[in-house]
Structure formats: C-alpha cells, structure tokens
Scaffold this active site. Structure first.
Site, short mmCIF file in Angstrom:
data_model
loop_
_atom_site.label_atom_id
_atom_site.label_comp_id
_atom_site.label_asym_id
_atom_site.label_seq_id
_atom_site.Cartn_x
_atom_site.Cartn_y
_atom_site.Cartn_z
N HIS A 54 41.77 27.46 35.54
CA HIS A 54 41.62 27.76 36.97
C HIS A 54 42.71 27.01 37.72
O HIS A 54 42.96 25.82 37.48
CB HIS A 54 40.23 27.32 37.44
CG HIS A 54 40.10 27.32 38.93
ND1 HIS A 54 40.50 28.40 39.70
CD2 HIS A 54 39.62 26.40 39.80
CE1 HIS A 54 40.27 28.13 40.98
NE2 HIS A 54 39.75 26.91 41.07
N CYS B 17 34.57 29.09 41.57
CA CYS B 17 35.84 29.41 40.89
C CYS B 17 35.62 29.67 39.39
O CYS B 17 36.53 30.14 38.72
CB CYS B 17 36.84 28.29 41.08
SG CYS B 17 37.13 27.93 42.79
N ASN C 219 45.12 28.29 45.32
CA ASN C 219 43.82 28.44 44.65
C ASN C 219 43.17 29.74 45.14
O ASN C 219 42.76 29.84 46.29
CB ASN C 219 42.95 27.23 44.97
CG ASN C 219 41.56 27.31 44.38
OD1 ASN C 219 41.15 28.36 43.88
ND2 ASN C 219 40.83 26.22 44.43
#
Ligand code: ACO
Length: 391
Positions: free
Chosen positions: A264, A124, A294
């Site tokens: 994030h 990520c 996500n």
C-alpha cells in the site's frame, strides 16, 4: 484479531489474475500547488512522504466513473465479456452513495447481468481483503470470474485546510479479473486482520449513524479525514512486515522467494522501514507514491497494473501484496503468476465492438428505469393499495 487463510481449492480450482486496469483523473495537483493552499512546502512533503504530485477528480468524475474505466480496461486485457462475470466487488471508503453499493452501479454499467455485487470497506486494506474474499469464493467452487476493484476519491473527504492530511491523498482506481483455473499457482494464501481499538486513529467522524450530518458537523469539518499520523505510521511499520512474514510462511515461502512486493502506497518512509525489517532490497518494493500519493484501496491495484505494464511481472513471479489502513485493518496476499501474461492491447476491432456494447448496455439500463416508472404508474391506475384490480 487476525485470520490466516490458505486459499482452499475445490476441484483443483485456483484464482488467477487474468486482467488488470487502472484509471486516474487527468487533473494533477503538485506540491507547489499545495504550498499555495496550506502552510507547507515541496521539500517537506517530498522528504517526509516521498509524494511529489497526485491526481484529483474534476467535475463529473466520481469513484464510480474511475472504477468503470479501470474495470473496462481489466475486461479488455482478460478478453472477457462482462456477462461472464459472476461477482463484482468494489473496495472503497469513498463510495458513490451510502447505498446502493458502487459495485451495483458498476454491474449495471458493464452489463454484468449474471453477477452479484457488493462494496467492501476495510480502509486502505480494502483491495487485498476483496481479493482474498473473491479468491476464496472461486476456490470454493461457486464462481468462475470475479471483478475486484479498488476505487477512491479521497479528495472528496479531505480537509483542504489541514496540512497534516491534505498533502497525502490522491484519487484513482485499479481493477483485476480473477479467473478459476486448474493450473497451480494463482492466489496462494492471505492474511486478513483488524484491531478496532484503533478506530479513532483514522476516521471520518460524522455522516454515519453516530453523528448524522447537520450544519454543525459540516462547520466543524467532521465529514473529512481525521488522522493521528504518528500513531498510524508506527502501526504501519510494525504490521506490514508482520503480516508479510505470516502470509509467506502460510504459503510455505520465504522472503527470498518474492519477486516483487506491491505494498500500500502511504509513505516512502513506511516502505523503506518495511523493506529493512523484511530484509528485502528496496528495488523489490514497488513504489509509485511520488506520482499518485495515497489512493487508499486503489493504491495496490494501481501499483500492480503499473508493475505489470512495465514488465516487472514475469511468468512464475511471486508477488506479495500488503496493506494497512483505517479500522485499523491489515491484509497481505501472496500469489504466483503461473499463467502466461495476456497481451495487454486488444485488437482495435474488439475495442470498437466492446464500446458499442457498453452504449447498448447504457441504453438498456435507461430503458429499464423508464419502464419501471411506466409500470409503477400503470399499477397505480389499474390496482388499489391492497393490490386488487380496480373495477
Ligand atoms: N507541511 C509542513 N509541516 C507539516 C506538515 C506539512 N504538510 N504536516 C505536518 N507538519 C508538521 C507538524 O505540524 C509537526 O510540527 P511540530 O513538530 O511543530 O508539531 C511536524 O511537521 C512533524 O509532524 P509529524 O506528524 O511528526 O510528521 P511525520 O514525520 O510523522 O510525518 C506523516 C507526518 C507524513 C502524516 C506521517 O506520520 C505518516 O505518513 N503517517 C502515516 C499516514 C498514513 O499512512 N495514513 C493512512 C491513511 S489511509 C486511509 O485509511 C484513508
């Protein structure tokens, strides 16, 4: 384990964001839908993660198709001809293929004929890693325009019977155009880090050279995300503030200078903990988790696009982009938005010509594929295996 970089500047060139775009699939899967698939509830998912719904690809949609839409939007905003791109980087953990790189497919589809292209895998943190690499290449003097994309279809590697992971992920893509410019500001500094001893905490165990795909690996669902959520949570709440402080100090800034943090998007509780630790109000911590879940390396560029389009990024704003992910990896970048914000909606006429150009590029690519086959056939007819002309 960690690298600090103040973006070096050759000939006063700095990397500035001049275009942005995002794309998400149309199909929405909400928490109620999920509660019919696994033993979970809307209440649990909202309370423990902050996620309400996520976008999931349908038939025919892929990491590449999302990346293409996001990239085209970013080029529109920047009012840039793809032929002017010097570099295409796609950060992803769900590439179209093992190889060729998704970035090469994008380079071809855009008609970015002068661009180098490669994928970057850093979980990520991938988008911030890619942004930092592209900014360094610009600052070093070799590149003028770089397309940096974060694109994912995590739904393709999700175990839809595992409630620990399947409630978390969504699909999407975000892109920015970086331009070399002599104006002060732009990308100021970056921190990139990794700790591979945490490799097992977030992993797709099979499909690589360690465990090539076979019937057993498929049956054991080893081609899907396996995660130790609690450990990743603890790591994230520690590393995000740490990396943020280090990147700010490197840029000679403090938390008070930040206009907006674009973190994030993994879990609202992680964002709240990071905000508390940094001593920053939650209003300055952008969150769109409730709508997208996500989306791994796409989450930061998607959030950035939204923040710009909602008018939250003003001229001279200081933005802090910070992420963590599989690897384990972490990354943070701080930038000052010193250029005027381009008008996001280009004239219709221009869009029409751009679309026509993309069709032409597509035809040209097909023609090249066809010609490669003809060429190969002709070669077989005219030459022997050693490359000597047949008589
Ligand atoms: N619905 C209902 N109950 C659930 C669910 C669910 N979807 N998922 C887990 N539970 C249960 C567990 O089984 C556990 O039950 P038990 O106590 O009987 O064993 C209980 O809820 C608590 O589980 P925890 O794991 O302690 O829950 P936690 O509060 O830590 O939240 C979560 C779990 C949301 C996964 C959290 O740990 C987290 O967000 N971790 C970080 C994840 C992350 O950021 N990953 C990055 C991935 S990105 C990438 O690189 C691809």
């Amino acid at each position: 384990m960690s690298r600090l970089a103040t973006q070096r500047v050759a000939n006063g060139r700095r990397a500035h964001i001049v275009g942005w775009g995002m794309a998400v699939p149309e199909r929405v899967l909400n928490n109620h839908d999920l509660s019919t698939m696994v033993d979970t509830s809307d209440e649990w998912i909202r309370q423990r993660t902050g996620i309400v719904e996520r976008h999931i690809v349908g038939d025919g949609e892929t990491t590449f198709s999302l990346a293409l839409r996001a990239a085209q939007s970013a080029l529109e905003v920047a009012n840039l001809d793809p032929a002017q791109l010097d570099l295409v980087v796609v950060a992803t953990v769900t590439p179209e293929y093992y190889f060729p790189a998704t970035a090469c497919l994008l380079q071809d589809a855009l008609g970015a004929e002068h661009a180098a292209a490669f994928d970057l895998s850093a979980g990520c943190s991938g988008f911030v890693y890619a942004l930092s690499v592209a900014a360094d290449l610009i600052a070093a003097g070799g590149y003028k325009h770089c397309l940096v994309v974060g694109a994912e279809t995590l739904s393709r590697i999700t175990d839809w019977t595992d409630r620990n992971t399947c409630v978390l992920f969504g699909d999407g893509a975000g892109a920015v155009i970086l331009e070399a410019n002599g104006a002060p500001g732009g990308i100021l500094s970056s921190v990139l880090g990794a700790d591979g001893s945490g490799k097992d905490l977030l992993i797709v165990p099979a499909g690589g050279s360690a465990q090539p795909a076979n019937a057993e690996t498929v049956q054991a669902r080893q081609h899907t995300v396996q995660m130790d959520g609690r450990q990743v949570f603890r790591f994230a709440t520690r590393i995000m503030p740490e990396a943020s402080r280090r990147v700010l100090s490197r840029a000679g800034l403090t938390v008070q200078d930040i206009s907006l943090v674009i973190p994030h998007q993994a879990n609202d509780r992680i964002l709240q903990a990071a905000a508390r630790s940094l001593g920053i109000e939650e209003e300055r911590m952008y969150s769109n988790l409730s709508r997208y879940g996500n989306t791994s390396s796409a989450s930061i560029p998607i959030a950035l696009c939204e923040a710009i389009e909602r008018g939250l990024v003003k001229r001279d704003a200081v933005l802090l982009l910070t992420g963590f992910g599989a690897g384990l990896t972490w990354a943070a970048t701080v930038l000052r938005w010193s250029l005027p914000l381009p008008v996001p909606v280009p004239p219709r006429r221009m869009t029409f010509w751009r679309n026509l150009r993309y069709r032409w590029v597509q035809l040209r690519s097909r023609w090249r594929q066809f010609w490669r086959q003809v060429d190969s056939r002709l070669f077989q007819i005219l030459y022997d295996r050693e490359g000597r002309r047949k008589r």
